[in-house]
Design an enzyme around this catalytic site. Sequence first.
Site, PDB file in Angstrom:
ATOM      1  CB  CYS A 120      -0.524  40.969  -7.355  1.00  0.00           C
ATOM      2  SG  CYS A 120      -0.823  42.080  -8.741  1.00  0.00           S
ATOM      3  CD  GLU A 180       1.316  37.825  -2.824  1.00  0.00           C
ATOM      4  OE1 GLU A 180       0.758  38.236  -1.798  1.00  0.00           O
ATOM      5  OE2 GLU A 180       1.086  38.296  -3.954  1.00  0.00           O
TER       6      GLU A 180
HETATM    7  P1  NDP Z   1      -1.255  45.687   2.458  1.00  0.00           P
HETATM    8  O1  NDP Z   1      -2.555  44.954   2.433  1.00  0.00           O
HETATM    9  O2  NDP Z   1      -0.402  45.553   3.659  1.00  0.00           O
HETATM   10  O3  NDP Z   1      -1.462  47.247   2.265  1.00  0.00           O
HETATM   11  C1  NDP Z   1      -2.178  47.772   1.181  1.00  0.00           C
HETATM   12  C2  NDP Z   1      -2.821  49.069   1.601  1.00  0.00           C
HETATM   13  O4  NDP Z   1      -3.757  48.798   2.638  1.00  0.00           O
HETATM   14  C3  NDP Z   1      -1.841  50.098   2.180  1.00  0.00           C
HETATM   15  O5  NDP Z   1      -2.287  51.386   1.816  1.00  0.00           O
HETATM   16  C4  NDP Z   1      -1.978  49.868   3.670  1.00  0.00           C
HETATM   17  O6  NDP Z   1      -1.650  51.000   4.455  1.00  0.00           O
HETATM   18  C5  NDP Z   1      -3.452  49.582   3.784  1.00  0.00           C
HETATM   19  N1  NDP Z   1      -3.812  48.803   4.968  1.00  0.00           N
HETATM   20  C6  NDP Z   1      -3.028  47.994   5.714  1.00  0.00           C
HETATM   21  N2  NDP Z   1      -3.762  47.444   6.725  1.00  0.00           N
HETATM   22  C7  NDP Z   1      -5.020  47.926   6.591  1.00  0.00           C
HETATM   23  C8  NDP Z   1      -6.230  47.725   7.309  1.00  0.00           C
HETATM   24  N3  NDP Z   1      -6.299  46.919   8.369  1.00  0.00           N
HETATM   25  N4  NDP Z   1      -7.337  48.368   6.893  1.00  0.00           N
HETATM   26  C9  NDP Z   1      -7.309  49.169   5.810  1.00  0.00           C
HETATM   27  N5  NDP Z   1      -6.190  49.412   5.102  1.00  0.00           N
HETATM   28  C10 NDP Z   1      -5.057  48.783   5.478  1.00  0.00           C
HETATM   29  O7  NDP Z   1      -0.501  45.241   1.119  1.00  0.00           O
HETATM   30  P2  NDP Z   1       0.940  45.705   0.661  1.00  0.00           P
HETATM   31  O8  NDP Z   1       1.027  47.188   0.614  1.00  0.00           O
HETATM   32  O9  NDP Z   1       1.914  44.925   1.462  1.00  0.00           O
HETATM   33  O10 NDP Z   1       0.949  45.232  -0.858  1.00  0.00           O
HETATM   34  C11 NDP Z   1       1.368  43.994  -1.248  1.00  0.00           C
HETATM   35  C12 NDP Z   1       0.168  43.079  -1.530  1.00  0.00           C
HETATM   36  O11 NDP Z   1      -0.663  43.661  -2.518  1.00  0.00           O
HETATM   37  C13 NDP Z   1       0.566  41.737  -2.088  1.00  0.00           C
HETATM   38  O12 NDP Z   1      -0.192  40.734  -1.461  1.00  0.00           O
HETATM   39  C14 NDP Z   1       0.185  41.846  -3.562  1.00  0.00           C
HETATM   40  O13 NDP Z   1      -0.063  40.608  -4.180  1.00  0.00           O
HETATM   41  C15 NDP Z   1      -1.017  42.699  -3.497  1.00  0.00           C
HETATM   42  N6  NDP Z   1      -1.229  43.344  -4.785  1.00  0.00           N
HETATM   43  C16 NDP Z   1      -2.273  42.938  -5.573  1.00  0.00           C
HETATM   44  C17 NDP Z   1      -2.456  43.479  -6.833  1.00  0.00           C
HETATM   45  C18 NDP Z   1      -3.620  43.067  -7.673  1.00  0.00           C
HETATM   46  O14 NDP Z   1      -3.966  43.828  -8.583  1.00  0.00           O
HETATM   47  N7  NDP Z   1      -4.247  41.918  -7.455  1.00  0.00           N
HETATM   48  C19 NDP Z   1      -1.527  44.479  -7.375  1.00  0.00           C
HETATM   49  C20 NDP Z   1      -0.501  44.879  -6.457  1.00  0.00           C
HETATM   50  C21 NDP Z   1      -0.365  44.297  -5.206  1.00  0.00           C
HETATM   51  P3  NDP Z   1      -0.167  51.108   5.109  1.00  0.00           P
HETATM   52  O15 NDP Z   1       0.756  51.186   3.970  1.00  0.00           O
HETATM   53  O16 NDP Z   1      -0.248  52.345   5.906  1.00  0.00           O
HETATM   54  O17 NDP Z   1       0.015  49.863   5.930  1.00  0.00           O
END
Ligand code: NDP
Length: 485
Positions: free
Chosen positions: A285, A384
Site C-alpha cells: 500500500c 493502484e
Molecule cells: P481485499 O480488500 O481484497 O482483502 C482484504 C481482506 O478482506 C481479506 O481478508 C479478504 O478476505 C477480506 N474481504 C474481501 N472481501 C470482503 C468483504 N466483502 N467483506 C469483508 N471482508 C472482505 O484486499 P487484498 O487482500 O487484495 O489486499 C490488497 C489491498 O490492501 C491493497 O489495496 C493494499 O493497498 C491494501 N493494503 C493497505 C495497507 C494499509 O496499511 N493502508 C497495508 C496493506 C495492504 P479473502 O482473502 O477471503 O478475500
Amino acid sequence: MNLLRTELLIDGQFVPAQSGQTFTTYSACNLQPLAEVAKAGLQDLDRAVVAARRAFEDGRWSGMQPTQRGRFLREIAQRIRDQSRAIAELETRNSGKTIGNALNEVDAAANVFDYYAGAMDKFYGDTIPMGDAVLDFTLREPIGVIAAITPWNFPFMAAAWKVAPALAAGCTMILKPASYSPLTALALGQIVIDAGVPAGVLNILPGPGATLGERIATHPGIDKITFTGETKTGATLLKLGADDIKRITLELGGKSPNIIFADADLEKAAVQAVKAGFGNAGQSCSARTRVFVERSVYDQFLARFVAATKEVKLGDPLQASTEIGPLISQSQWDSVHGYVQLGLAEGCTLAIGGARPKGLDGAAFYAPTILANARNDMRVAQEEIFGPVVVVIAFETESDVVAMANDNIYGLNGSVWTRDIARGLRVARALKSGMISINSHGSASRYGYLAPFGGYKRSGLGRELGLHALALYTEIKNVFVDLEN
Ligand code: NDP
C-alpha cells in the site's frame, strides 16, 4: 513438502470448521498447493464471538492490570523472536515475499508486541480542572470485541499491528486473515495460546471475505472492525457497519508520490526509488508508484533509475540474496500486465520491464517496470496497480508538482527529495497524505511501531501503530463527581 493441514482457533482450542469444509491455499513460490485450511463458516463465527464476548465480559483479560497484560504481550514478542525463522519461511512459502523481507516483518511484529507491552500502563486518562467543588476525570476503557480483517501482502505483520494494541487495551478478538496467505496468522494464534493468554481472547477464523467477512461487519456481537485491504472492500465494511454505528479503522490503498527536485542527491533518490516502488514486488500500500521528476533532471534521473532497476535480483524468494520474489498469483500477474499494456496504449514509454523475466517460469514473476513519459491523468498514474510498476512524470514547478501529487483519490504515503530543507518541509505540509518522508524512501513503518501509520482521503480512516492506535481500541468515559453533595 507435505500438504499442511490447519484448523480454526476458537476459545483456546484448534478445531475443524463445524461444516468440515476446507479450502486450499497455495504457495506463491511455485503456485502448488501448500495447505488445506479449515474454512470458517457463519456458525464458527458465532461460536468465536460467544467465546470472545465471554472472555471480555468475565474481566479476566479486560480487567487485568495493564502491567500484567503487558507481561503476556512481552512473552508473545519473545516467542515470536524464538520462532522467527520458521514463521518467516512459512510466510515466504505462502506469500512469495523474499525471506529477507519476511524476517524483517516478523522482527517488526515482535517489536510491536514489545511496544504495546510497555505502553498500556502509561496510557492515562485526564483530570479536567473544574474548581474545588468538583472532581472530573476520564477513563480509557477497552472497546470490547474487535474483529480484525487482514490482507495477503503483509500477513503476519498486519495481524500484529492489530492484535498487539487491541490486546494491550484489554479487548478480545476475532482475526480473519486473507485466504491467499492465512498460515502465519494461525502460527500467531498458537504463540498467543502458548504465552498463556486466556482462552477466547484471540480467535482466528480463515474463511472467505465475501461471506464470512461481510457477516463480521454486521455481527451484533462485534463492537469494532479493524480492516486492512482494498478501498472498495473498506467502503463496503463502512456501509455494512453503519446501522450499528460500529467502530471502524480502515487501512486502504495508495498511489503515493515520490517527488524528486533537481537539487536532490539523484543517485540516492534513484536507488531508493527502486525500493520504494518495487519492494514486496510492488504489492504494498505504501509503494511510491508515481515518480515526479523536475524537468531539468528528468533524463538524467530516469537513466539512473533504470540502471538501478537493472541491478535488482529477482528469483527464488527463499534465497537470502533475492530482492524481489513473485506476485501472489497468476491472476495478479494478469492484472499487472493488463495495466502495463494500458499504460503503453495511453502513451507511456516502456523504460524497462513489462514482461515475465527470462528463466523465471515456475511462479508469477513480473519484471520491475518503469513507464516513462507518463501524465498524471492517465489511468496507470491514478489507479493502484499493486505490482512492480511505476510511472515517471515530469514537472516544472513546486506548485505544479504539489497539485499533481494531490490530484488522486488516495493519500497514504509520499517522499520528497531535495537538499533545500525549507522546500522539503513546505511540500511535506502541502501534500494531503498521512505519511511523508524527506530524503528517504522509508516512512513511519521503518521503525516498526513508534509513529502513526495511515492515510488521508480514500487511503483510510484512523491510524495504526503508536499511541494513536491504542486510543482507537478504547472508549473514553468521563466521570463527574460533585464533591459538595
Ligand atoms: P481485499 O480488500 O481484497 O482483502 C482484504 C481482506 O478482506 C481479506 O481478508 C479478504 O478476505 C477480506 N474481504 C474481501 N472481501 C470482503 C468483504 N466483502 N467483506 C469483508 N471482508 C472482505 O484486499 P487484498 O487482500 O487484495 O489486499 C490488497 C489491498 O490492501 C491493497 O489495496 C493494499 O493497498 C491494501 N493494503 C493497505 C495497507 C494499509 O496499511 N493502508 C497495508 C496493506 C495492504 P479473502 O482473502 O477471503 O478475500
